[in-house]
Scaffold this motif. Structure first.
Motif, short mmCIF file in Angstrom:
data_model
loop_
_atom_site.label_atom_id
_atom_site.label_comp_id
_atom_site.label_asym_id
_atom_site.label_seq_id
_atom_site.Cartn_x
_atom_site.Cartn_y
_atom_site.Cartn_z
N GLY A 34 37.73 19.98 59.62
CA GLY A 34 38.07 19.61 60.44
C GLY A 34 39.69 19.88 59.20
O GLY A 34 40.01 19.23 58.97
N ARG A 35 41.03 20.23 60.48
CA ARG A 35 42.02 20.37 58.93
C ARG A 35 42.79 19.62 59.07
O ARG A 35 42.86 19.00 57.66
CB ARG A 35 43.03 21.26 60.74
CG ARG A 35 44.27 21.86 59.97
CD ARG A 35 45.43 21.97 60.52
NE ARG A 35 45.89 20.99 61.29
CZ ARG A 35 47.16 20.08 61.49
NH1 ARG A 35 47.75 19.84 59.85
NH2 ARG A 35 47.65 19.63 61.41
N GLN A 36 42.45 17.96 59.87
CA GLN A 36 42.54 16.80 58.58
C GLN A 36 42.21 16.73 58.10
O GLN A 36 42.69 15.88 56.75
CB GLN A 36 42.54 15.78 59.88
CG GLN A 36 43.49 15.70 61.20
CD GLN A 36 43.91 16.77 62.01
OE1 GLN A 36 42.21 17.67 61.72
NE2 GLN A 36 44.37 16.84 63.50
N TRP A 37 40.87 16.59 57.35
CA TRP A 37 40.26 16.67 56.08
C TRP A 37 40.72 17.44 55.38
O TRP A 37 40.92 16.83 54.43
CB TRP A 37 38.56 16.63 56.54
CG TRP A 37 37.73 16.59 54.83
CD1 TRP A 37 37.37 15.32 55.30
CD2 TRP A 37 37.56 17.52 53.87
NE1 TRP A 37 36.40 15.52 53.94
CE2 TRP A 37 37.29 16.11 53.60
CE3 TRP A 37 37.84 18.31 53.64
CZ2 TRP A 37 36.98 16.65 52.31
CZ3 TRP A 37 37.25 18.84 52.93
CH2 TRP A 37 36.34 17.42 51.78
N ILE A 38 41.34 18.38 55.42
CA ILE A 38 41.67 19.19 54.48
C ILE A 38 43.32 18.22 53.93
O ILE A 38 43.57 18.90 52.58
CB ILE A 38 42.42 20.42 54.40
CG1 ILE A 38 40.92 21.43 55.71
CG2 ILE A 38 43.05 21.69 53.79
CD1 ILE A 38 39.70 21.59 54.20
N VAL A 39 43.88 17.76 55.25
CA VAL A 39 44.83 17.15 54.89
C VAL A 39 44.56 16.39 54.18
O VAL A 39 45.96 15.91 52.99
CB VAL A 39 45.74 17.35 56.22
CG1 VAL A 39 47.26 16.09 55.52
CG2 VAL A 39 46.45 18.20 56.81
N ALA A 40 43.87 15.74 54.42
CA ALA A 40 43.90 14.34 53.17
C ALA A 40 42.81 14.79 52.12
O ALA A 40 44.24 13.98 51.41
CB ALA A 40 42.76 13.63 54.24
N ILE A 41 42.58 15.30 51.61
CA ILE A 41 41.94 15.60 50.88
C ILE A 41 42.72 16.21 49.52
O ILE A 41 42.43 15.98 48.28
CB ILE A 41 40.52 16.13 50.71
CG1 ILE A 41 40.04 16.55 49.00
CG2 ILE A 41 40.63 17.91 51.34
CD1 ILE A 41 38.69 15.18 49.05
N GLU A 42 43.49 17.01 50.09
CA GLU A 42 44.49 17.90 49.39
C GLU A 42 46.02 16.68 48.92
O GLU A 42 46.96 16.55 47.91
CB GLU A 42 45.33 18.54 49.98
CG GLU A 42 44.90 19.95 50.13
CD GLU A 42 45.55 21.01 50.77
OE1 GLU A 42 45.32 22.30 50.55
OE2 GLU A 42 47.23 20.69 51.32
N GLN A 43 45.72 15.24 49.97
CA GLN A 43 46.76 14.17 49.52
C GLN A 43 46.19 12.65 48.32
O GLN A 43 46.57 12.26 48.33
CB GLN A 43 47.35 13.79 50.90
CG GLN A 43 48.22 14.50 51.17
CD GLN A 43 48.48 13.98 52.38
OE1 GLN A 43 48.42 12.84 53.17
NE2 GLN A 43 49.24 14.51 53.23
N GLY A 44 44.40 13.56 48.30
CA GLY A 44 44.24 13.17 47.00
C GLY A 44 42.95 12.01 48.30
O GLY A 44 42.97 10.87 46.91
N LYS A 45 42.58 11.97 48.76
CA LYS A 45 41.98 10.85 49.11
C LYS A 45 40.94 10.58 49.48
O LYS A 45 40.00 11.56 49.40
CB LYS A 45 41.24 11.44 50.93
CG LYS A 45 40.49 10.59 52.04
CD LYS A 45 39.87 11.31 53.37
CE LYS A 45 39.57 9.86 54.11
NZ LYS A 45 39.86 8.87 54.61
N ALA A 46 40.52 10.01 48.05
CA ALA A 46 39.29 9.03 46.84
C ALA A 46 38.17 8.40 47.75
O ALA A 46 36.99 8.72 48.25
CB ALA A 46 39.62 7.80 46.71
N ARG A 47 38.07 8.68 49.64
CA ARG A 47 36.57 8.31 50.14
C ARG A 47 36.25 9.58 51.07
O ARG A 47 35.15 9.41 52.11
CB ARG A 47 37.52 6.86 51.28
CG ARG A 47 37.69 5.59 50.27
CD ARG A 47 37.21 4.72 51.39
NE ARG A 47 35.58 4.41 50.91
CZ ARG A 47 35.71 3.06 51.97
NH1 ARG A 47 36.30 2.08 52.35
NH2 ARG A 47 34.37 2.97 52.46
#
Lengths: 97, 97
Positions: A34-47
DNA sequence: CTACATTGTCTTCGAACGACGACAATCGCG
DNA sequence: CGCGATTGTCGTCGTTCGAAGACAATGTAG
């Protein structure tokens, strides 16, 4: 590029995405997330889920490699590659209008 | 060592762990995870948490690096990244006696 | 071979995941 | 500057997580 933290990874993903001229929705489609996953990973989502990370990297033509820290720390000069200045200058000239 | 899949990563983790003479419980303690998590990641668990993966790698003195797949494929040179020529030239001058 | 060490697998439980939709905020181009 | 494009954030929901304990299965050394 050396990766230490999830944020390192996320910034690298964003950099490559922009380099390839993709938006987040494009990349999400390629990686099957999902797009939100890309948003999150780009922001450094550790989990974030490892498998999705690897898929996203593949979608960006990025590859991961692993180095033994002892080797990297142990040979200060032997890992530098010779620099071909002429080729670099030529490439830079080709980039400038 | 090139990493494509969670299993690639898990096998690399196991290999390094054994190389360092650690058991799973030792590594779990160093990485701040449960032993079962080490068991799972070594078996290639795709849904493992990225942050814990990076921590485990740090505990094993392993470092990750990322490479642009196009470069890795050996293209002749036209895929060079945007480059700061001045910084490169300075670095090259510093390298020459 | 035996005994101990190590790894593998199962269960429980509160926390968080990722997908999806939608709206807010910001960016970038003409 | 205005406007469309893009990114950021929020809520919902079924699924899975990781920690912890415990037992099973496998490995290894003497």
């Amino acid at each position: 590029m050396h990766l230490r933290t999830p944020l390192d990874l996320g910034l690298a993903i964003r950099q490559q995405r922009r380099r390839l001229g993709l938006n987040q929705t494009d990349l999400a489609g390629r990686a099957g997330v999902g797009r939100q996953w890309i948003v999150a990973i780009e922001q450094g989502k550790a989990r974030a889920e490892l498998g999705l990370v690897l898929r996203t990297l593949a979608a960006l033509d990025l590859s991961l490699s692993m180095d033994d820290g002892v080797e990297a720390a142990g040979s200060p000069g032997l890992h530098l590659e010779p620099i071909d200045i002429d080729a670099i200058v030529e490439a830079a000239r080709a980039r400038r209008p």
